[in-house]
Scaffold this motif. Structure first.
Motif, mmCIF file in Angstrom:
data_model
loop_
_atom_site.group_PDB
_atom_site.id
_atom_site.type_symbol
_atom_site.label_atom_id
_atom_site.label_comp_id
_atom_site.label_asym_id
_atom_site.label_seq_id
_atom_site.Cartn_x
_atom_site.Cartn_y
_atom_site.Cartn_z
ATOM 1 N N THR A 38 0.832 -1.205 0.000
ATOM 2 C CA THR A 38 0.000 0.000 0.000
ATOM 3 C C THR A 38 0.864 1.251 0.000
ATOM 4 N N HIS A 39 1.876 1.296 0.842
ATOM 5 C CA HIS A 39 2.747 2.464 0.950
ATOM 6 C C HIS A 39 3.498 2.707 -0.352
ATOM 7 N N GLU A 40 4.052 1.641 -0.923
ATOM 8 C CA GLU A 40 4.846 1.773 -2.148
ATOM 9 C C GLU A 40 3.988 2.221 -3.330
ATOM 10 N N VAL A 41 2.832 1.615 -3.512
ATOM 11 C CA VAL A 41 1.963 1.952 -4.646
ATOM 12 C C VAL A 41 1.371 3.350 -4.473
ATOM 13 N N ALA A 42 1.022 3.728 -3.244
ATOM 14 C CA ALA A 42 0.474 5.063 -2.991
ATOM 15 C C ALA A 42 1.489 6.157 -3.306
ATOM 16 N N ASN A 43 2.770 5.837 -3.175
ATOM 17 C CA ASN A 43 3.821 6.809 -3.481
ATOM 18 C C ASN A 43 4.282 6.736 -4.934
ATOM 19 N N GLY A 44 3.519 6.071 -5.779
ATOM 20 C CA GLY A 44 3.830 6.039 -7.203
ATOM 21 C C GLY A 44 4.734 4.912 -7.648
ATOM 22 N N GLY A 45 5.098 4.030 -6.757
ATOM 23 C CA GLY A 45 5.983 2.922 -7.112
ATOM 24 C C GLY A 45 5.206 1.705 -7.563
ATOM 25 N N ALA A 46 5.908 0.610 -7.705
ATOM 26 C CA ALA A 46 5.300 -0.656 -8.091
ATOM 27 C C ALA A 46 5.929 -1.769 -7.266
ATOM 28 N N VAL A 47 5.174 -2.838 -7.053
ATOM 29 C CA VAL A 47 5.668 -3.980 -6.291
ATOM 30 C C VAL A 47 5.452 -5.235 -7.126
ATOM 31 N N THR A 48 6.516 -6.014 -7.287
ATOM 32 C CA THR A 48 6.417 -7.277 -8.003
ATOM 33 C C THR A 48 6.438 -8.409 -6.981
ATOM 34 N N ILE A 49 5.432 -9.251 -7.045
ATOM 35 C CA ILE A 49 5.370 -10.437 -6.192
ATOM 36 C C ILE A 49 5.707 -11.613 -7.108
ATOM 37 N N PRO A 50 6.857 -12.252 -6.892
ATOM 38 C CA PRO A 50 7.294 -13.318 -7.796
ATOM 39 C C PRO A 50 6.224 -14.395 -7.973
ATOM 40 N N ASN A 51 6.036 -14.804 -9.214
ATOM 41 C CA ASN A 51 5.075 -15.835 -9.615
ATOM 42 C C ASN A 51 3.618 -15.464 -9.387
ATOM 43 N N VAL A 52 3.340 -14.229 -8.989
ATOM 44 C CA VAL A 52 1.960 -13.772 -8.794
ATOM 45 C C VAL A 52 1.662 -12.615 -9.735
ATOM 46 N N GLY A 53 2.422 -11.542 -9.622
ATOM 47 C CA GLY A 53 2.188 -10.419 -10.518
ATOM 48 C C GLY A 53 2.812 -9.139 -10.013
ATOM 49 N N LYS A 54 2.486 -8.053 -10.727
ATOM 50 C CA LYS A 54 3.023 -6.734 -10.412
ATOM 51 C C LYS A 54 1.860 -5.794 -10.106
ATOM 52 N N ILE A 55 1.957 -5.080 -9.002
ATOM 53 C CA ILE A 55 0.937 -4.121 -8.588
ATOM 54 C C ILE A 55 1.520 -2.733 -8.760
ATOM 55 N N SER A 56 0.805 -1.884 -9.497
ATOM 56 C CA SER A 56 1.304 -0.533 -9.746
ATOM 57 C C SER A 56 0.143 0.447 -9.783
ATOM 58 N N CYS A 57 0.490 1.717 -9.825
ATOM 59 C CA CYS A 57 -0.498 2.786 -9.897
ATOM 60 C C CYS A 57 -0.265 3.534 -11.202
ATOM 61 N N ARG A 58 -1.354 3.864 -11.893
ATOM 62 C CA ARG A 58 -1.198 4.636 -13.122
ATOM 63 C C ARG A 58 -2.198 5.782 -13.121
ATOM 64 N N ALA A 59 -1.815 6.847 -13.799
ATOM 65 C CA ALA A 59 -2.665 8.033 -13.879
ATOM 66 C C ALA A 59 -3.643 7.873 -15.039
ATOM 67 N N ARG A 60 -4.885 8.275 -14.811
ATOM 68 C CA ARG A 60 -5.887 8.291 -15.868
ATOM 69 C C ARG A 60 -6.187 9.746 -16.191
ATOM 70 N N PRO A 61 -6.235 10.098 -17.452
ATOM 71 C CA PRO A 61 -6.481 11.488 -17.823
ATOM 72 C C PRO A 61 -7.948 11.887 -17.601
ATOM 73 N N GLU A 62 -8.178 13.188 -17.634
ATOM 74 C CA GLU A 62 -9.540 13.691 -17.569
ATOM 75 C C GLU A 62 -10.285 13.182 -18.795
ATOM 76 N N ARG A 63 -11.558 12.806 -18.624
ATOM 77 C CA ARG A 63 -12.293 12.243 -19.755
ATOM 78 C C ARG A 63 -13.792 12.487 -19.605
ATOM 79 N N MET A 64 -14.487 12.285 -20.698
ATOM 80 C CA MET A 64 -15.940 12.409 -20.696
ATOM 81 C C MET A 64 -16.548 11.033 -20.410
ATOM 82 N N VAL A 65 -17.509 10.980 -19.504
ATOM 83 C CA VAL A 65 -18.210 9.739 -19.180
ATOM 84 C C VAL A 65 -19.712 9.991 -19.268
#
Length: 96
Positions: A38-65
């Protein structure tokens, strides 16, 4: 295929059994890993859990919905979303 997801208490029990440890230590380990991710992803980083996957945060632009109830178009401001990319090893074990 399992009908319900594994609960935290079931995960704690399974981890304690796998490590030949007590449930209190297993719960503390799970809480610590969750806190670190939680701390790492909230600060813009990413965490790789071997054989499971990678958790990261990405920015989404302003958009029409569209509001599905009214059909009205509204502008949604830019935000961030958490993304998990599943590891090939996990995909292969599920499909193989």
């Amino acid at each position: 295929m399992a009908n319900k997801p594994m609960t935290k208490s079931q995960l704690v029990a399974a981890l304690a059994e796998k490590l030949d440890s007590d449930k209190k230590s297993a719960a503390a380990a799970i809480d610590a890993v969750s806190e670190i991710i939680t701390h790492e992803v909230a600060n813009g980083g990413a965490v790789t859990i071997p054989n499971v996957g990678k958790i990261s945060c990405r920015a989404r632009p302003e958009r029409m919905v569209r509001n599905p109830a009214t059909g009205e178009q509204i502008k949604k401001p830019a935000d961030k979303v958490v993304k998990m990319t599943i590891a090939k090893a996990l995909k292969d074990s599920v499909n193989g």
